[in-house]
Scaffold this active site. Structure first.
Site, PDB file in Angstrom:
ATOM      1  N   CYS A 136      -3.899 -19.778  20.760  1.00 45.32           N
ATOM      2  CA  CYS A 136      -4.840 -19.118  19.850  1.00 45.32           C
ATOM      3  C   CYS A 136      -4.241 -17.826  19.312  1.00 45.32           C
ATOM      4  O   CYS A 136      -4.235 -16.797  19.997  1.00 45.32           O
ATOM      5  CB  CYS A 136      -6.160 -18.842  20.574  1.00 45.32           C
ATOM      6  SG  CYS A 136      -7.406 -18.057  19.525  1.00 45.32           S
ATOM      7  N   CYS A 139      -6.776 -15.006  18.982  1.00 44.29           N
ATOM      8  CA  CYS A 139      -7.102 -14.376  20.270  1.00 44.29           C
ATOM      9  C   CYS A 139      -6.006 -13.436  20.729  1.00 44.29           C
ATOM     10  O   CYS A 139      -6.272 -12.332  21.214  1.00 44.29           O
ATOM     11  CB  CYS A 139      -7.314 -15.445  21.344  1.00 44.29           C
ATOM     12  SG  CYS A 139      -8.481 -16.743  20.913  1.00 44.29           S
ATOM     13  N   ASP A 140      -4.755 -13.872  20.621  1.00 49.04           N
ATOM     14  CA  ASP A 140      -3.656 -13.189  21.309  1.00 49.04           C
ATOM     15  C   ASP A 140      -2.596 -12.580  20.400  1.00 49.04           C
ATOM     16  O   ASP A 140      -1.699 -11.882  20.887  1.00 49.04           O
ATOM     17  CB  ASP A 140      -2.970 -14.176  22.264  1.00 49.04           C
ATOM     18  CG  ASP A 140      -3.933 -14.704  23.316  1.00 49.04           C
ATOM     19  OD1 ASP A 140      -4.809 -13.937  23.756  1.00 49.04           O
ATOM     20  OD2 ASP A 140      -3.818 -15.890  23.694  1.00 49.04           O
TER      21      ASP A 140
END
Length: 319
Positions: A136, A139-140
């Site tokens: 992701c 997300c990261d």
């Protein structure tokens, strides 16, 4: 086989399931939640979570799920270890079998079994998952700002995530297995126009390098046979997700990829009294905060369904 009747059954945990449990408990629905094979969902294999409201300093994924679980327990949710191995939605109340040995009948069922990221299957990829390897970028990606990263994939999601990473990272290597991309022409043109994105055609990843964190990736060109080491700190895999819905194929409507279909603006499935929330029905966003939001919706939808059932029963008894 033992049997039990419950008012509200929640299948699966994670942000969606735990949020549904919090709302259902507060509404007096006495939910029973089975955590599934991966209690807490995908966030339990995530390290730092920096984009969920309420955690100004960030939080480790496993700790975040422990916090969700504790809050659900605080309001009285019966949280159990176990895997739902079969369901029967052909009648009412609905039926579920847990671990092939315990039958539950439920007045409402909330499904929050999530979706699992597809991986390349490399041992090094699994070993470094959460330590520089991610599925992701949204997300990261923030953790790799100003650094060089690689992303594997050739569809719209991969192109979109490559574009997202290009805004944060110094260099993005996009690893494409064939000599063409599956992404739409618009997304292809978008990613090709980015000056800091280098597309590696006909290329496959041989190994993600590093002991405790990613320090590079060894790739090979399938046409020339040439191997190359990419000096990257982050390695993103964007080859798709598989919704965990095999259990429901005989009963619930799904799209061609297996995601559960819900009525627009709700979490209602095609079976009355069965609701779906989180990544199991989300093909677009797949974020913890959106999963939690649909968990809230599922509990509210289930509460309204039970109220209507009670009203119908009252009308029959007084007729």
């Amino acid at each position: 086989m033992t049997t039990e009747n419950v008012n509200c059954l929640i299948i699966g945990s994670g942000p969606a399931g735990y949020t549904a449990a919090i709302y259902a408990s507060r509404a007096g629905m006495k939910p029973v939640l089975y955590q599934g094979a991966q209690p807490g969902g995908q966030l339990t294999i995530t390290t730092e979570v920096d984009n969920f409201p309420g955690y100004p300093e960030g939080v480790q994924g496993p700790q975040m799920m422990m916090d969700f679980e504790a809050q659900a327990r605080r309001f009285g949710t019966d949280i159990r270890y176990g895997v739902v191995t079969a369901v029967d939605f052909s009648g009412y109340p609905h039926k579920a079998i847990v671990d092939d040995q315990h039958e539950i009948t439920a007045n409402v069922v909330i499904i929050s079994t999530g979706a699992s990221a597809k991986w390349l299957g490399l041992p090094s990829e699994m070993r470094l998952n959460g330590h520089g390897v991610s599925a992701c970028a949204v997300c990261d990606g923030f953790f790799f700002r100003g650094q060089d990263v690689a992303i594997v994939g050739a569809g719209d999601t991969a192109a979109e995530e490559a574009s997202y990473l290009a805004n944060l990272c110094r260099k993005v290597y996009m690893i494409v297995r064939r000599d063409e991309m599956r992404a739409s022409k618009f997304m292809q043109n978008r990613v090709k126009s980015l000056p800091n994105v280098e597309i590696l055609w006909n290329t496959e990843t041989q190994e993600v390098l590093g002991d405790n964190e990613v320090v590079g990736a060894r790739v090979k060109n399938a046409v020339t046979g040439e191997e190359r080491i990419l000096d990257v700190k982050g390695f993103f895999v964007a080859i798709g997700h598989k919704p965990n819905t095999d259990l429901f194929k005989s009963y619930l409507d799904m799209d061609e990829s297996g995601y559960l279909l819900t009525e627009k603006g709700s979490t209602r499935t095609n079976i009355p009294g069965v609701f779906a929330c989180g990544d199991v029905q989300d093909t677009i966003y797949r974020q913890a905060v959106t999963a939690a939001g649909t968990g809230c919706m599922a509990a509210l939808d289930a509460e309204r369904f039970l109220a209507m059932k009670e009203m119908e029963l009252h009308e029959v008894q007084t007729a």
